[in-house]
Scaffold this active site. Sequence first.
Site, PDB file in Angstrom:
ATOM      1  N   HIS A  75      43.882  62.572  29.722  1.00  0.00           N
ATOM      2  CA  HIS A  75      43.484  61.856  28.507  1.00  0.00           C
ATOM      3  C   HIS A  75      41.960  61.817  28.402  1.00  0.00           C
ATOM      4  O   HIS A  75      41.290  61.456  29.358  1.00  0.00           O
ATOM      5  CB  HIS A  75      44.038  60.432  28.524  1.00  0.00           C
ATOM      6  CG  HIS A  75      45.508  60.368  28.230  1.00  0.00           C
ATOM      7  ND1 HIS A  75      46.164  59.174  27.990  1.00  0.00           N
ATOM      8  CD2 HIS A  75      46.440  61.340  28.131  1.00  0.00           C
ATOM      9  CE1 HIS A  75      47.448  59.434  27.756  1.00  0.00           C
ATOM     10  NE2 HIS A  75      47.639  60.731  27.844  1.00  0.00           N
ATOM     11  N   TYR A 202      45.293  49.754  23.899  1.00  0.00           N
ATOM     12  CA  TYR A 202      45.155  48.371  24.362  1.00  0.00           C
ATOM     13  C   TYR A 202      44.874  47.531  23.117  1.00  0.00           C
ATOM     14  O   TYR A 202      43.867  47.769  22.439  1.00  0.00           O
ATOM     15  CB  TYR A 202      43.962  48.217  25.299  1.00  0.00           C
ATOM     16  CG  TYR A 202      44.084  48.877  26.664  1.00  0.00           C
ATOM     17  CD1 TYR A 202      43.809  50.234  26.844  1.00  0.00           C
ATOM     18  CD2 TYR A 202      44.430  48.127  27.786  1.00  0.00           C
ATOM     19  CE1 TYR A 202      43.889  50.819  28.102  1.00  0.00           C
ATOM     20  CE2 TYR A 202      44.512  48.710  29.052  1.00  0.00           C
ATOM     21  CZ  TYR A 202      44.244  50.050  29.202  1.00  0.00           C
ATOM     22  OH  TYR A 202      44.315  50.632  30.451  1.00  0.00           O
ATOM     23  N   PRO A 293      46.178  44.164  35.922  1.00  0.00           N
ATOM     24  CA  PRO A 293      46.340  45.596  35.643  1.00  0.00           C
ATOM     25  C   PRO A 293      45.563  46.129  34.436  1.00  0.00           C
ATOM     26  O   PRO A 293      45.579  47.338  34.201  1.00  0.00           O
ATOM     27  CB  PRO A 293      47.844  45.737  35.411  1.00  0.00           C
ATOM     28  CG  PRO A 293      48.311  44.387  35.032  1.00  0.00           C
ATOM     29  CD  PRO A 293      47.426  43.412  35.703  1.00  0.00           C
ATOM     30  N   LYS A 297      43.202  49.610  37.708  1.00  0.00           N
ATOM     31  CA  LYS A 297      42.400  49.857  38.918  1.00  0.00           C
ATOM     32  C   LYS A 297      43.122  49.657  40.248  1.00  0.00           C
ATOM     33  O   LYS A 297      42.575  50.008  41.299  1.00  0.00           O
ATOM     34  CB  LYS A 297      41.166  48.932  38.914  1.00  0.00           C
ATOM     35  CG  LYS A 297      40.170  49.249  37.817  1.00  0.00           C
ATOM     36  CD  LYS A 297      39.559  50.604  38.030  1.00  0.00           C
ATOM     37  CE  LYS A 297      38.721  51.055  36.874  1.00  0.00           C
ATOM     38  NZ  LYS A 297      38.693  52.491  36.679  1.00  0.00           N
ATOM     39  N   TYR A 387      35.971  52.740  33.398  1.00  0.00           N
ATOM     40  CA  TYR A 387      37.399  53.034  33.273  1.00  0.00           C
ATOM     41  C   TYR A 387      37.758  54.342  33.986  1.00  0.00           C
ATOM     42  O   TYR A 387      38.792  54.439  34.649  1.00  0.00           O
ATOM     43  CB  TYR A 387      37.798  53.105  31.793  1.00  0.00           C
ATOM     44  CG  TYR A 387      39.296  53.093  31.566  1.00  0.00           C
ATOM     45  CD1 TYR A 387      39.978  51.892  31.316  1.00  0.00           C
ATOM     46  CD2 TYR A 387      40.041  54.269  31.617  1.00  0.00           C
ATOM     47  CE1 TYR A 387      41.352  51.876  31.114  1.00  0.00           C
ATOM     48  CE2 TYR A 387      41.413  54.259  31.425  1.00  0.00           C
ATOM     49  CZ  TYR A 387      42.062  53.058  31.174  1.00  0.00           C
ATOM     50  OH  TYR A 387      43.427  53.041  30.986  1.00  0.00           O
TER      51      TYR A 387
HETATM   52  P1  RFL Z   1      51.776  48.490  48.025  1.00  0.00           P
HETATM   53  O1  RFL Z   1      52.139  49.474  46.992  1.00  0.00           O
HETATM   54  O2  RFL Z   1      52.162  47.075  47.789  1.00  0.00           O
HETATM   55  O3  RFL Z   1      52.429  49.006  49.390  1.00  0.00           O
HETATM   56  C1  RFL Z   1      52.489  48.195  50.534  1.00  0.00           C
HETATM   57  C2  RFL Z   1      53.638  48.669  51.374  1.00  0.00           C
HETATM   58  O4  RFL Z   1      53.702  47.905  52.562  1.00  0.00           O
HETATM   59  C3  RFL Z   1      55.052  47.509  52.776  1.00  0.00           C
HETATM   60  N1  RFL Z   1      55.071  46.288  53.595  1.00  0.00           N
HETATM   61  C4  RFL Z   1      55.294  46.274  54.914  1.00  0.00           C
HETATM   62  N2  RFL Z   1      55.554  47.263  55.766  1.00  0.00           N
HETATM   63  C5  RFL Z   1      55.752  46.938  57.065  1.00  0.00           C
HETATM   64  N3  RFL Z   1      55.708  45.665  57.517  1.00  0.00           N
HETATM   65  C6  RFL Z   1      55.475  44.632  56.680  1.00  0.00           C
HETATM   66  N4  RFL Z   1      55.456  43.373  57.133  1.00  0.00           N
HETATM   67  C7  RFL Z   1      55.232  44.923  55.320  1.00  0.00           C
HETATM   68  N5  RFL Z   1      54.952  44.175  54.223  1.00  0.00           N
HETATM   69  C8  RFL Z   1      54.852  45.001  53.203  1.00  0.00           C
HETATM   70  C9  RFL Z   1      55.623  47.341  51.381  1.00  0.00           C
HETATM   71  O5  RFL Z   1      57.060  47.398  51.370  1.00  0.00           O
HETATM   72  C10 RFL Z   1      54.978  48.506  50.662  1.00  0.00           C
HETATM   73  O6  RFL Z   1      55.736  49.678  50.761  1.00  0.00           O
HETATM   74  O7  RFL Z   1      50.224  48.508  48.350  1.00  0.00           O
HETATM   75  P2  RFL Z   1      49.151  49.705  48.366  1.00  0.00           P
HETATM   76  O8  RFL Z   1      49.695  50.887  49.109  1.00  0.00           O
HETATM   77  O9  RFL Z   1      47.879  49.089  48.754  1.00  0.00           O
HETATM   78  O10 RFL Z   1      49.066  50.201  46.832  1.00  0.00           O
HETATM   79  C11 RFL Z   1      48.514  49.384  45.856  1.00  0.00           C
HETATM   80  C12 RFL Z   1      49.225  49.582  44.526  1.00  0.00           C
HETATM   81  O11 RFL Z   1      50.624  49.610  44.716  1.00  0.00           O
HETATM   82  C13 RFL Z   1      48.870  48.477  43.543  1.00  0.00           C
HETATM   83  O12 RFL Z   1      47.471  48.236  43.530  1.00  0.00           O
HETATM   84  C14 RFL Z   1      49.242  48.749  42.100  1.00  0.00           C
HETATM   85  O13 RFL Z   1      50.539  49.223  41.927  1.00  0.00           O
HETATM   86  C15 RFL Z   1      49.064  47.445  41.311  1.00  0.00           C
HETATM   87  N6  RFL Z   1      49.888  47.433  40.137  1.00  0.00           N
HETATM   88  C16 RFL Z   1      49.468  48.099  39.054  1.00  0.00           C
HETATM   89  N7  RFL Z   1      48.236  48.663  39.080  1.00  0.00           N
HETATM   90  C17 RFL Z   1      47.803  49.327  38.024  1.00  0.00           C
HETATM   91  O14 RFL Z   1      46.686  49.860  38.068  1.00  0.00           O
HETATM   92  N8  RFL Z   1      48.603  49.446  36.882  1.00  0.00           N
HETATM   93  C18 RFL Z   1      49.868  48.910  36.823  1.00  0.00           C
HETATM   94  O15 RFL Z   1      50.572  49.065  35.835  1.00  0.00           O
HETATM   95  C19 RFL Z   1      50.330  48.198  37.939  1.00  0.00           C
HETATM   96  N9  RFL Z   1      51.552  47.652  37.922  1.00  0.00           N
HETATM   97  C20 RFL Z   1      51.117  46.754  40.117  1.00  0.00           C
HETATM   98  C21 RFL Z   1      51.953  46.906  39.007  1.00  0.00           C
HETATM   99  C22 RFL Z   1      51.514  45.919  41.168  1.00  0.00           C
HETATM  100  C23 RFL Z   1      52.720  45.221  41.138  1.00  0.00           C
HETATM  101  N10 RFL Z   1      53.030  44.281  42.173  1.00  0.00           N
HETATM  102  C24 RFL Z   1      52.410  44.408  43.462  1.00  0.00           C
HETATM  103  C25 RFL Z   1      53.448  42.977  41.860  1.00  0.00           C
HETATM  104  C26 RFL Z   1      53.198  46.281  38.978  1.00  0.00           C
HETATM  105  C27 RFL Z   1      53.601  45.455  40.041  1.00  0.00           C
HETATM  106  C28 RFL Z   1      54.969  44.821  39.982  1.00  0.00           C
HETATM  107  C1  PHB Z   2      50.674  51.962  32.951  1.00  0.00           C
HETATM  108  O1  PHB Z   2      50.854  53.080  32.431  1.00  0.00           O
HETATM  109  O2  PHB Z   2      51.571  51.375  33.563  1.00  0.00           O
HETATM  110  C2  PHB Z   2      49.370  51.299  32.804  1.00  0.00           C
HETATM  111  C3  PHB Z   2      48.331  51.975  32.197  1.00  0.00           C
HETATM  112  C4  PHB Z   2      47.092  51.349  32.057  1.00  0.00           C
HETATM  113  C5  PHB Z   2      46.914  50.069  32.524  1.00  0.00           C
HETATM  114  C6  PHB Z   2      47.955  49.409  33.148  1.00  0.00           C
HETATM  115  C7  PHB Z   2      49.195  50.020  33.287  1.00  0.00           C
HETATM  116  O3  PHB Z   2      45.721  49.463  32.352  1.00  0.00           O
END
Ligand code: RFL
Ligand code: PHB
Length: 393
Positions: A75, A202, A293, A297, A387
């Site tokens: 994009h 957005y 989110p 980032k 961004y």
């Molecule tokens: P993760 O992905 O949470 O992975 C951590 C892993 O550790 C495991 N774990 C354990 N393993 C062993 N022993 C234990 N005691 C453990 N406790 C936990 C977990 O099962 C998991 O597999 O962290 P990581 O790798 O640092 O990655 C970070 C990203 O996942 C996170 O920053 C983003 O996904 C945040 N986030 C979003 N970010 C965006 O930029 N855009 C989004 O749309 C977005 N949607 C989200 C999200 C985070 C969410 N959470 C955490 C509530 C949506 C959700 C639901």
């Molecule tokens: C997504 O595609 O899930 C998404 C994209 C941009 C954002 C947050 C989530 O800022």
Amino acid sequence: MPHLTTRVAIVGAGPAGLLLGWSLHRAGIDFVIVENRDREYVLGRIRAGVLEQGSVETLQRLGLGAGVEAEGMVHDGIHLQFAGERHRVDFSELIDRTVTVYGQQSVVRDLVAAHDGAGTPVFYDASDVAVHDLTGSPSLSFTHGRRAHRVDADIIVGADGFHGVCRQAVPKDALQTYVREYPFAWLGILADVEPSTDELIYALHDDGFAMHSMRSPSVSRLYVQVDPAEDVANWSDERIWDALHTRLAVPGWTLQEGPITEKSILPMRSFVVSTMNFGRLFLVGDAGHIVPPTGAKGLNSAMSDVAQLSVALVRHYAGDDTLLDAYSDTALARQWKVQQFSQWMTDMLHRRPGTDDTAAFDYRSQLGRLDYVTHSEEAMRSLAEQYTGLRLA
Ligand code: RFL
Ligand code: PHB
């Protein structure tokens, strides 16, 4: 009891843990990954969607670029919408940078496939994971297949997300946390329908925030601002589409509906630790910091931490500890810039609840800010730089 010895023991097989393991594999450094969920759960988690250019480059550098090159959607900009008008911020034109829409689920799928193919030691479905002696001879214990395991390591990496055990294992007086809560949350859906937009939208509307993102040419990802205490059961498909139609409307544009295949509420929080390092423990990703989110980032910050830590570990095993000693400061310096950007985007684009004078003032001020950001080239350039991802530490 099985007793392993390795150089780096990684807790968590989310994107951060899997990526770090893969980087170490490529560098010929022994590691073990221990994850407390099963492989299907790890593969099924739907989260972030946007990769910064630097994150794409990291995947390519590690031989993991095939998926993002084939399926990622590059994009050139985003749309910011307010007062019923849509404005484009063109990153390519402003600063010659892009972002790539490629779901976290796909990044994790590619990483799991790479580890499977190489036969690396990843223990899924472990329980009772615990870390020990972080300032002496560190080790990891866990139960796997009903048997107790122990791993002795030089270094332990906490890649276990916000609710993990590694950060909790640091003594309270050695680690402070900085937190900011928000009075709103996102309700997110996945829908089997071609995206109605070529780039992310957005939108700030009188009713609150809404956003249109995507996962593929046939799958849309959409969000609406809701109360943090909201129950997803109160949101029928019809109610969600109604809210999206209202908040995303501009003259001459139609939002296409399709079957909703996933629906959930995401809490919003900003959170940062005072240090990403305690003794021989290093934190990466959500274990050390969380962003709302809105700036996309979370995943990118996790990948940036891993890129820095993996280089530092390679240097460490070559006899030079300079980068490893500096890791926490370097990662946090970048993270606080990311935090202020995520907070700024979030505050600009969400309607604060309430009908008092402050809420009314804030809303008008946000509209003024959006008007400025979409009309000043300097402001757009700053947004574009942040961004698409800061290149400086
Ligand atoms: P993760 O992905 O949470 O992975 C951590 C892993 O550790 C495991 N774990 C354990 N393993 C062993 N022993 C234990 N005691 C453990 N406790 C936990 C977990 O099962 C998991 O597999 O962290 P990581 O790798 O640092 O990655 C970070 C990203 O996942 C996170 O920053 C983003 O996904 C945040 N986030 C979003 N970010 C965006 O930029 N855009 C989004 O749309 C977005 N949607 C989200 C999200 C985070 C969410 N959470 C955490 C509530 C949506 C959700 C639901
Ligand atoms: C997504 O595609 O899930 C998404 C994209 C941009 C954002 C947050 C989530 O800022």
